[in-house]
Write an enzyme that holds these catalytic residues in place. Sequence first.
Site, PDB file in Angstrom:
ATOM      1  N   GLY A 252       0.793  -1.232   0.000  1.00 21.60           N
ATOM      2  CA  GLY A 252       0.000   0.000   0.000  1.00 21.60           C
ATOM      3  C   GLY A 252       0.820   1.274   0.000  1.00 21.60           C
ATOM      4  O   GLY A 252       0.261   2.371   0.067  1.00 21.60           O
ATOM      5  N   GLU A 300       4.870  -6.027   1.485  1.00 22.77           N
ATOM      6  CA  GLU A 300       4.318  -6.458   0.192  1.00 22.77           C
ATOM      7  C   GLU A 300       4.091  -5.278  -0.756  1.00 22.77           C
ATOM      8  O   GLU A 300       2.954  -4.964  -1.104  1.00 22.77           O
ATOM      9  CB  GLU A 300       2.984  -7.189   0.413  1.00 22.77           C
ATOM     10  N   PRO A 301       5.144  -4.612  -1.209  1.00 20.64           N
ATOM     11  CA  PRO A 301       4.945  -3.481  -2.121  1.00 20.64           C
ATOM     12  C   PRO A 301       4.513  -3.944  -3.515  1.00 20.64           C
ATOM     13  O   PRO A 301       5.070  -4.896  -4.048  1.00 20.64           O
ATOM     14  CB  PRO A 301       6.341  -2.837  -2.193  1.00 20.64           C
ATOM     15  N   GLY A 302       3.516  -3.288  -4.067  1.00 22.82           N
ATOM     16  CA  GLY A 302       3.125  -3.548  -5.451  1.00 22.82           C
ATOM     17  C   GLY A 302       3.341  -2.266  -6.240  1.00 22.82           C
ATOM     18  O   GLY A 302       4.353  -2.062  -6.912  1.00 22.82           O
ATOM     19  N   ARG A 303       2.391  -1.353  -6.072  1.00 24.08           N
ATOM     20  CA  ARG A 303       2.417  -0.056  -6.747  1.00 24.08           C
ATOM     21  C   ARG A 303       3.761   0.657  -6.608  1.00 24.08           C
ATOM     22  O   ARG A 303       4.308   1.161  -7.591  1.00 24.08           O
ATOM     23  CB  ARG A 303       1.319   0.814  -6.127  1.00 24.08           C
ATOM     24  N   TYR A 343     -11.504   3.776 -10.418  1.00 24.56           N
ATOM     25  CA  TYR A 343     -11.146   4.560  -9.233  1.00 24.56           C
ATOM     26  C   TYR A 343     -10.973   6.035  -9.550  1.00 24.56           C
ATOM     27  O   TYR A 343     -10.463   6.774  -8.727  1.00 24.56           O
ATOM     28  CB  TYR A 343      -9.861   4.012  -8.598  1.00 24.56           C
ATOM     29  N   CYS A 369     -17.460   4.388 -26.480  1.00 22.15           N
ATOM     30  CA  CYS A 369     -18.782   4.933 -26.804  1.00 22.15           C
ATOM     31  C   CYS A 369     -19.584   5.330 -25.584  1.00 22.15           C
ATOM     32  O   CYS A 369     -20.811   5.329 -25.636  1.00 22.15           O
ATOM     33  CB  CYS A 369     -19.566   3.908 -27.604  1.00 22.15           C
TER      34      CYS A 369
END
Length: 475
Positions: A252, A300-303, A343, A369
């Site tokens: 996070g 747990e780094p993702g971003r 988001y 569209c």
Amino acid sequence: MSKNAHWVIPGHVEARDGRLLFAGHDAAALLAAHGSPLYLLSAKRIIDTVQRFKATAAAAPLPVTICYASKACSAIAVLKLLNDEAISIEVNSAGELFRAKTAGFPPDRIIFNGVAKSAEELLSALDPPIKAINIDSIFELKRLVSIARGVGKVARISLRIVPNVQSSTSAGNQTGAESTKFGILLRELPEAMTLLRDSADCLVLVGIHAHVGSQIGSVAPYQKAAQMLVSVKAEVEAAFGVELEHLNIGGGFPIPYMRGANETPQDDIFAPAIDMDGVVQDVVASLAKALPGKTEIIVEPGRSLVGDAGILLSTVENIKERLSEPWLVLDAGYNVLVESYTYKWYYHALSATKLNEDEKPFRVAGPLCDNGDAFFDVEGETTVRKLIEAEPTLEANRALLESTLIRMPPTRSLAASTGPGDCIAFLDCGAYVLDQMTPNNSRQRPECGLIDLEGNYRTLRGRDSLEDLLFKEVL
Ligand SMILES: *Cc1c(COP(=O)(O)O)cnc(C)c1O
């Protein structure tokens, strides 16, 4: 200060003669060579970041294990780069487990999270046993006992506990409160411990886990979650007379999306004052004081690991004037940048060949569209307008309404002459983009390229052909 200084990352995204350079390559030239839109990742930036994280981990007073949250970007080439760096990996489905194994991650460097793990998925994490299955509910604990017992395997588990923290991130990115779908509540802990006591033949408790959400803008929620982990650890260890291997503080960690130039109505989300390194330093220092031994701390780094390593290049296909504003229509919308819709996520945009020009505001929209396919917050702006129409006294609180209900700025500041044929670059698209692209409106998913460690372009995933749009369809 040079005109572009607010977004430049030296050696990674830079300006030269008014043109955007990505990992040393002229961005618009790559777009011309490989087709539009084009999604790009830089191997060097990913490695630079992981090495910075490793240095932060090595300097911490407790052993810190970096466990990459692979849902942020699970291309095999990216996972291979990270496996070569000998970090660990977090998966959220059997598919991500398959990718991790395909990229070469050994089972003892894999952690499995998830709120809806099927029996099949749990089974796939047992043989050979992975580093930890993070148990998400009492039901799942019982399900795992029956599966592990049935095949005569021993599962290494961690309990995902709800730390009950709120944070300033968007509602869809909250995961640490009782009002969300995640984890085991503290009041359910006694029942979990009874189950564990009766299942010593097939379960071994190795850790406690908490994950407070994504793009968290302050350290406080982490500190609060860490305190909770320490007390649960003590409780569990006293009850079982064992010592746990690890505490997992989740991911996070935020990155700056706003890049200085535009204002977003919700700056606290897109211009965070902290980063992964600062959080790990502060939280692990607190944990080292609170814990008697040398417990392994997992992050747990993702971003934060891949977010600034990717950009999306797109072409302006149409221009028009609406409500006295110039509108640009691009060939990429939320079919490619899915979270710009789900988001209302802000990605900073540049006119990639006109960086030295004076800028003016444009409304920027995608090709799909539906009216919601826009790089401004159609829903939020409409809600504010309707509220004020219905209750004119609310005009006095317009700023509050806007900062609460509107996520993206109404316009983007781009080179004043930007028009059809120009290349628009969206920055910081490394996380939660590649894996989420869809062929909405039967628009082909774009080519995805990697600038490798030698500085060469290589295709990670080719652009969908028209035939690919029919993949698995029964004709
Ligand atoms: C998504 C997720 C992460 C990564 O979150 P980021 O905001 O990308 O760092 C870490 N842990 C768990 C359990 C997750 O679900």
